[in-house]
Design a protein around this motif. Sequence first.
Motif, mmCIF file in Angstrom:
data_model
loop_
_atom_site.group_PDB
_atom_site.id
_atom_site.type_symbol
_atom_site.label_atom_id
_atom_site.label_comp_id
_atom_site.label_asym_id
_atom_site.label_seq_id
_atom_site.Cartn_x
_atom_site.Cartn_y
_atom_site.Cartn_z
ATOM 1 N N ALA A 169 0.412 -1.276 -0.149
ATOM 2 C CA ALA A 169 0.019 -0.107 0.089
ATOM 3 C C ALA A 169 1.042 1.069 0.184
ATOM 4 O O ALA A 169 0.486 2.009 -0.534
ATOM 5 C CB ALA A 169 -0.651 -0.043 1.085
ATOM 6 N N ALA A 170 2.104 1.554 0.911
ATOM 7 C CA ALA A 170 2.786 2.250 1.165
ATOM 8 C C ALA A 170 3.751 2.463 -0.329
ATOM 9 O O ALA A 170 4.492 3.950 -0.982
ATOM 10 C CB ALA A 170 3.195 2.116 2.060
ATOM 11 N N LEU A 171 4.125 1.804 -1.298
ATOM 12 C CA LEU A 171 4.436 1.940 -2.368
ATOM 13 C C LEU A 171 4.194 3.253 -3.242
ATOM 14 O O LEU A 171 5.001 3.670 -4.214
ATOM 15 C CB LEU A 171 4.540 0.438 -3.284
ATOM 16 N N PRO A 172 2.846 3.066 -4.114
ATOM 17 C CA PRO A 172 2.542 4.240 -4.781
ATOM 18 C C PRO A 172 2.678 5.485 -4.219
ATOM 19 O O PRO A 172 3.722 6.890 -4.477
ATOM 20 C CB PRO A 172 1.455 4.310 -4.993
ATOM 21 N N ARG A 173 2.895 5.673 -2.945
ATOM 22 C CA ARG A 173 3.139 6.966 -1.853
ATOM 23 C C ARG A 173 5.042 7.462 -2.610
ATOM 24 O O ARG A 173 5.403 8.137 -2.188
ATOM 25 C CB ARG A 173 2.716 6.833 -0.632
ATOM 26 N N LEU A 174 5.683 6.213 -1.636
ATOM 27 C CA LEU A 174 7.034 6.069 -1.641
ATOM 28 C C LEU A 174 7.967 6.199 -3.361
ATOM 29 O O LEU A 174 8.878 7.217 -3.429
ATOM 30 C CB LEU A 174 7.876 4.801 -1.680
ATOM 31 N N LEU A 175 6.797 6.140 -4.234
ATOM 32 C CA LEU A 175 7.562 5.934 -5.844
ATOM 33 C C LEU A 175 6.974 7.977 -5.985
ATOM 34 O O LEU A 175 8.011 8.892 -6.683
ATOM 35 C CB LEU A 175 6.934 5.339 -6.607
ATOM 36 N N GLY A 176 6.132 8.171 -5.044
ATOM 37 C CA GLY A 176 5.573 9.540 -5.710
ATOM 38 C C GLY A 176 6.974 10.510 -5.253
ATOM 39 O O GLY A 176 6.759 11.722 -5.647
ATOM 40 N N ARG A 177 7.027 10.646 -4.006
ATOM 41 C CA ARG A 177 8.420 11.104 -3.572
ATOM 42 C C ARG A 177 9.468 11.448 -3.489
ATOM 43 O O ARG A 177 10.634 12.488 -4.222
ATOM 44 C CB ARG A 177 8.288 10.673 -2.108
ATOM 45 N N ARG A 178 10.190 10.277 -4.319
ATOM 46 C CA ARG A 178 10.825 10.546 -5.727
ATOM 47 C C ARG A 178 10.990 11.199 -6.242
ATOM 48 O O ARG A 178 11.815 11.812 -7.138
ATOM 49 C CB ARG A 178 11.519 8.984 -6.049
ATOM 50 N N ARG A 179 9.536 11.422 -7.238
ATOM 51 C CA ARG A 179 9.472 12.097 -8.204
ATOM 52 C C ARG A 179 9.927 13.660 -7.981
ATOM 53 O O ARG A 179 9.878 14.119 -8.560
ATOM 54 C CB ARG A 179 8.319 11.799 -9.022
ATOM 55 N N ARG A 180 9.404 13.787 -7.075
ATOM 56 C CA ARG A 180 8.822 15.244 -6.481
ATOM 57 C C ARG A 180 10.813 15.852 -5.933
ATOM 58 O O ARG A 180 10.337 17.249 -6.384
ATOM 59 C CB ARG A 180 8.213 15.218 -4.973
ATOM 60 N N ARG A 181 11.036 15.013 -5.116
ATOM 61 C CA ARG A 181 11.880 15.683 -5.242
ATOM 62 C C ARG A 181 14.166 15.718 -5.762
ATOM 63 O O ARG A 181 14.406 16.328 -5.496
ATOM 64 C CB ARG A 181 13.213 14.231 -3.990
ATOM 65 N N GLY A 182 13.617 14.656 -7.113
ATOM 66 C CA GLY A 182 14.183 15.342 -8.256
ATOM 67 C C GLY A 182 14.000 15.938 -9.567
ATOM 68 O O GLY A 182 15.001 16.842 -9.306
#
Length: 182
Positions: A169-182
Motif C-alpha cells: 500500500a505504501a509503494l505509490p507514496r514512496l515512488l511519488g516522493r522520489r519524483r517530487r524530490r528530483g
Amino acid sequence: MTETVAPELLTEALIEEAAKKSGLVWVRGATGPARALWHVWHEGAVVLVGDGPGEQPLTGLGLTDGALATVTVRSKDKGGRLVGWTARVTELPPGEEAWQAAVAELKGKRLNAPDAETMTERWERECRVLRLVASGGYAAPGAVTEFGDSSQAARPLPTPAITRRPMPAALPRLLGRRRRRG
C-alpha cells in the motif's frame, strides 16, 4: 576448379558451431514439453548433466538410453531458432572413460556450484550424464520440417516460484516522493 561441399557437412558444421556458442539448448524428449537445458559440446555431441540435487531436471522428458529427442538451438544475436535436429540419447555409465571425459568438460562450464571440489563425485552418485548425438532430421532457419515453421512458443510451465503479489500500500507514496524530490 571449385569444390562443392555436401549439404550434410554444412549442416553438421552449423549444428556444432551453434551448440558450441550457445549456453542453452531446448530439448524435447519422448514425453513432456521442450525444456531449456545447459550443456557442453563435447566430441560431436551435446552433453547434459541433471536429475540430481541442485542440478537441472531431466525427469519427465523421456530422455532414456537409445531414445530420440529433438534439440533446438537459438541464435544469440536475434534469439530465434537457428538450427534444430533429431538426436539419439545415450546415457553414459558413471566412471567409464567417456563419462569422465564428458564430466571434465561439464565441470568447467558449471556455474555457481556449491560444491565445486566434490561436484564430480556427487554427479557420479546422484546424477545422469546424457550424450545427444545428431542422427538426421536437420532443420535450418525457415525450413518446414517435422520441427514446424511456427515459433514454437509455449506458455511457461506452472511453478510455485512466483513473484506476483499485491503491491504494498505504501509503494505509490514512496515512488511519488522520489519524483517530487528530483
